[in-house]
Write an enzyme that holds these catalytic residues in place. Sequence first.
Site, PDB file in Angstrom:
ATOM      1  N   VAL A 133      -6.090   4.569  -5.928  1.00 41.34           N
ATOM      2  CA  VAL A 133      -4.997   5.002  -5.090  1.00 41.34           C
ATOM      3  C   VAL A 133      -5.010   6.468  -4.866  1.00 41.34           C
ATOM      4  O   VAL A 133      -4.640   6.917  -3.549  1.00 41.34           O
ATOM      5  CB  VAL A 133      -3.537   4.854  -5.800  1.00 41.34           C
ATOM      6  CG1 VAL A 133      -3.398   5.608  -6.983  1.00 41.34           C
ATOM      7  CG2 VAL A 133      -2.365   5.024  -4.877  1.00 41.34           C
ATOM      8  N   ASP A 134      -5.906   7.168  -5.565  1.00 39.41           N
ATOM      9  CA  ASP A 134      -6.160   8.634  -5.436  1.00 39.41           C
ATOM     10  C   ASP A 134      -7.062   8.774  -4.010  1.00 39.41           C
ATOM     11  O   ASP A 134      -6.505   9.486  -3.098  1.00 39.41           O
ATOM     12  CB  ASP A 134      -6.724   9.171  -6.427  1.00 39.41           C
ATOM     13  CG  ASP A 134      -6.888  10.701  -6.811  1.00 39.41           C
ATOM     14  OD1 ASP A 134      -6.345  11.427  -5.629  1.00 39.41           O
ATOM     15  OD2 ASP A 134      -7.620  11.426  -7.548  1.00 39.41           O
TER      16      ASP A 134
ATOM     17  N   SER B  82      -2.265   4.508 -14.149  1.00 32.70           N
ATOM     18  CA  SER B  82      -3.460   3.965 -15.146  1.00 32.70           C
ATOM     19  C   SER B  82      -3.975   2.906 -15.433  1.00 32.70           C
ATOM     20  O   SER B  82      -4.781   2.516 -16.288  1.00 32.70           O
ATOM     21  CB  SER B  82      -2.669   4.608 -16.649  1.00 32.70           C
ATOM     22  OG  SER B  82      -2.755   6.133 -17.138  1.00 32.70           O
TER      23      SER B  82
ATOM     24  N   TYR C 178      -8.389   3.620 -15.188  1.00 33.65           N
ATOM     25  CA  TYR C 178      -7.992   4.159 -16.545  1.00 33.65           C
ATOM     26  C   TYR C 178      -7.605   2.914 -17.567  1.00 33.65           C
ATOM     27  O   TYR C 178      -7.589   3.268 -18.788  1.00 33.65           O
ATOM     28  CB  TYR C 178      -6.864   5.247 -16.378  1.00 33.65           C
ATOM     29  CG  TYR C 178      -7.462   6.534 -15.997  1.00 33.65           C
ATOM     30  CD1 TYR C 178      -8.571   6.805 -15.705  1.00 33.65           C
ATOM     31  CD2 TYR C 178      -6.347   7.589 -15.930  1.00 33.65           C
ATOM     32  CE1 TYR C 178      -8.929   8.027 -15.260  1.00 33.65           C
ATOM     33  CE2 TYR C 178      -6.775   8.888 -15.676  1.00 33.65           C
ATOM     34  CZ  TYR C 178      -8.251   9.029 -15.116  1.00 33.65           C
ATOM     35  OH  TYR C 178      -8.493  10.410 -14.770  1.00 33.65           O
TER      36      TYR C 178
ATOM     37  N   GLY D 202      -5.523   1.029 -13.301  1.00 38.24           N
ATOM     38  CA  GLY D 202      -7.054   0.627 -12.429  1.00 38.24           C
ATOM     39  C   GLY D 202      -8.246   1.360 -13.274  1.00 38.24           C
ATOM     40  O   GLY D 202      -8.628   0.813 -14.473  1.00 38.24           O
TER      41      GLY D 202
ATOM     42  N   ASN E 295      -6.416  12.598 -11.447  1.00 36.97           N
ATOM     43  CA  ASN E 295      -7.098  12.884 -12.726  1.00 36.97           C
ATOM     44  C   ASN E 295      -7.022  14.558 -12.961  1.00 36.97           C
ATOM     45  O   ASN E 295      -6.059  15.029 -12.145  1.00 36.97           O
ATOM     46  CB  ASN E 295      -8.663  12.702 -12.627  1.00 36.97           C
ATOM     47  CG  ASN E 295      -9.191  13.277 -11.425  1.00 36.97           C
ATOM     48  OD1 ASN E 295      -9.070  14.768 -11.314  1.00 36.97           O
ATOM     49  ND2 ASN E 295      -9.914  12.469 -10.519  1.00 36.97           N
TER      50      ASN E 295
ATOM     51  N   ASP F 184       0.809  -1.018   0.001  1.00 39.83           N
ATOM     52  CA  ASP F 184       0.023  -0.107  -0.122  1.00 39.83           C
ATOM     53  C   ASP F 184       1.004   1.096  -0.005  1.00 39.83           C
ATOM     54  O   ASP F 184       1.559   1.426   0.918  1.00 39.83           O
ATOM     55  CB  ASP F 184      -0.897  -0.014   1.497  1.00 39.83           C
ATOM     56  CG  ASP F 184      -1.853   1.167   1.541  1.00 39.83           C
ATOM     57  OD1 ASP F 184      -1.512   2.305   0.636  1.00 39.83           O
ATOM     58  OD2 ASP F 184      -2.702   1.004   2.197  1.00 39.83           O
TER      59      ASP F 184
HETATM   60  N1  AR6 Z   1      -1.463   1.618  -2.963  1.00 35.53           N
HETATM   61  C1  AR6 Z   1      -0.857   1.286  -4.288  1.00 35.53           C
HETATM   62  N2  AR6 Z   1      -1.558   1.090  -5.198  1.00 35.53           N
HETATM   63  C2  AR6 Z   1      -3.030   1.099  -4.950  1.00 35.53           C
HETATM   64  C3  AR6 Z   1      -3.448   1.374  -4.001  1.00 35.53           C
HETATM   65  C4  AR6 Z   1      -2.815   1.663  -2.841  1.00 35.53           C
HETATM   66  N3  AR6 Z   1      -3.077   2.168  -1.648  1.00 35.53           N
HETATM   67  N4  AR6 Z   1      -4.884   1.723  -4.228  1.00 35.53           N
HETATM   68  C5  AR6 Z   1      -5.110   1.189  -5.589  1.00 35.53           C
HETATM   69  N5  AR6 Z   1      -4.030   0.975  -5.943  1.00 35.53           N
HETATM   70  P1  AR6 Z   1      -6.162   3.844  -9.896  1.00 35.53           P
HETATM   71  P2  AR6 Z   1      -5.695   5.063 -12.800  1.00 35.53           P
HETATM   72  C6  AR6 Z   1      -3.527   0.528  -7.337  1.00 35.53           C
HETATM   73  O1  AR6 Z   1      -7.807   3.331 -10.212  1.00 35.53           O
HETATM   74  O2  AR6 Z   1      -6.039   3.711 -13.278  1.00 35.53           O
HETATM   75  C7  AR6 Z   1      -9.176   7.555  -9.528  1.00 35.53           C
HETATM   76  O3  AR6 Z   1     -10.384   7.781  -9.249  1.00 35.53           O
HETATM   77  C8  AR6 Z   1      -4.630   0.018  -8.356  1.00 35.53           C
HETATM   78  O4  AR6 Z   1      -4.881  -1.442  -8.123  1.00 35.53           O
HETATM   79  O5  AR6 Z   1      -6.173   4.063  -8.616  1.00 35.53           O
HETATM   80  O6  AR6 Z   1      -4.631   5.634 -13.038  1.00 35.53           O
HETATM   81  C9  AR6 Z   1      -8.352   8.849  -9.887  1.00 35.53           C
HETATM   82  O7  AR6 Z   1      -9.013   9.996  -9.217  1.00 35.53           O
HETATM   83  C10 AR6 Z   1      -4.095  -0.161  -9.888  1.00 35.53           C
HETATM   84  O8  AR6 Z   1      -2.978  -0.980  -9.860  1.00 35.53           O
HETATM   85  O9  AR6 Z   1      -5.506   4.784 -11.036  1.00 35.53           O
HETATM   86  C11 AR6 Z   1      -8.682   9.062 -11.416  1.00 35.53           C
HETATM   87  O10 AR6 Z   1      -9.888   9.484 -11.910  1.00 35.53           O
HETATM   88  C12 AR6 Z   1      -3.223   1.263  -9.728  1.00 35.53           C
HETATM   89  O11 AR6 Z   1      -3.150   1.523  -8.345  1.00 35.53           O
HETATM   90  C13 AR6 Z   1      -8.415   7.494 -11.861  1.00 35.53           C
HETATM   91  O12 AR6 Z   1      -8.991   6.670 -10.745  1.00 35.53           O
HETATM   92  C14 AR6 Z   1      -3.965   2.459 -10.407  1.00 35.53           C
HETATM   93  O13 AR6 Z   1      -5.315   2.329 -10.280  1.00 35.53           O
HETATM   94  C15 AR6 Z   1      -7.008   7.232 -12.162  1.00 35.53           C
HETATM   95  O14 AR6 Z   1      -6.970   5.886 -12.797  1.00 35.53           O
END
Ligand code: AR6
Length: 179
Positions: free
Chosen positions: A40-41, A124, A128, A126, A31, A17
């Site tokens: 993660v955001d 990107s 995205y 997750g 975003n 994490d």
């Molecule tokens: N630590 C590390 N990685 C994580 C964590 C954590 N605590 N939580 C999730 N991940 P995403 P994106 C992973 O969707 O695709 C948001 O709503 C997750 O499993 O977080 O760039 C923003 O506001 C995945 O492998 O980011 C944007 O609108 C990775 O982090 C949008 O999502 C990225 O997933 C960005 O989408």
Amino acid sequence: MMEVRIHKSRLELIEGDITKQDTEAIVNAANSRLAGGGGVDGAIHRAGGPQIMEECRKIGGCPTGEARITTGGNLKARYVIHAVGPVYRDGRHKEPEYLASAYKYCLKHASEYKIKSIAFPSISTGAYGYPIEKAADIALSTVIDYLKSHPEIELIRFILFSADTYRSYERALSLLTEK
Ligand code: AR6
């Protein structure tokens, strides 16, 4: 956990994490409105407290393929670097360029702020929808390239949230570093 040396620097892959990391900076997958969200955001804003969002509001936004830096708030990390990766469509809308550029912007901020250790999530891949194998190759080759000419960055960690994501990065890093 996997660890390689790139010239004078260390590159690590860890399943975990990112909000728990004690690197000087952690990267957020944000975003373009820097408005917060899920994934993660959401986790970073929850753990870091309202000060991070206050700074994001002042900054106002960030184009795709770029990054902006704020305080780490209540996190162990002193800074959060908010990177905006591309939404994946079909790979023909400059997604690879935008993804590489998002990582490069983070690294440039790190160098400017004299940050020696930085942790990245898998940007990107997750919400995205970027295919993990492709994203892992771009993420790792971009940071490896940067480390070759920027020994001031001592440690780069990728914090992968699931075993599957971790294994994809491990495979990609093995392919990139085998002789
Ligand atoms: N630590 C590390 N990685 C994580 C964590 C954590 N605590 N939580 C999730 N991940 P995403 P994106 C992973 O969707 O695709 C948001 O709503 C997750 O499993 O977080 O760039 C923003 O506001 C995945 O492998 O980011 C944007 O609108 C990775 O982090 C949008 O999502 C990225 O997933 C960005 O989408």
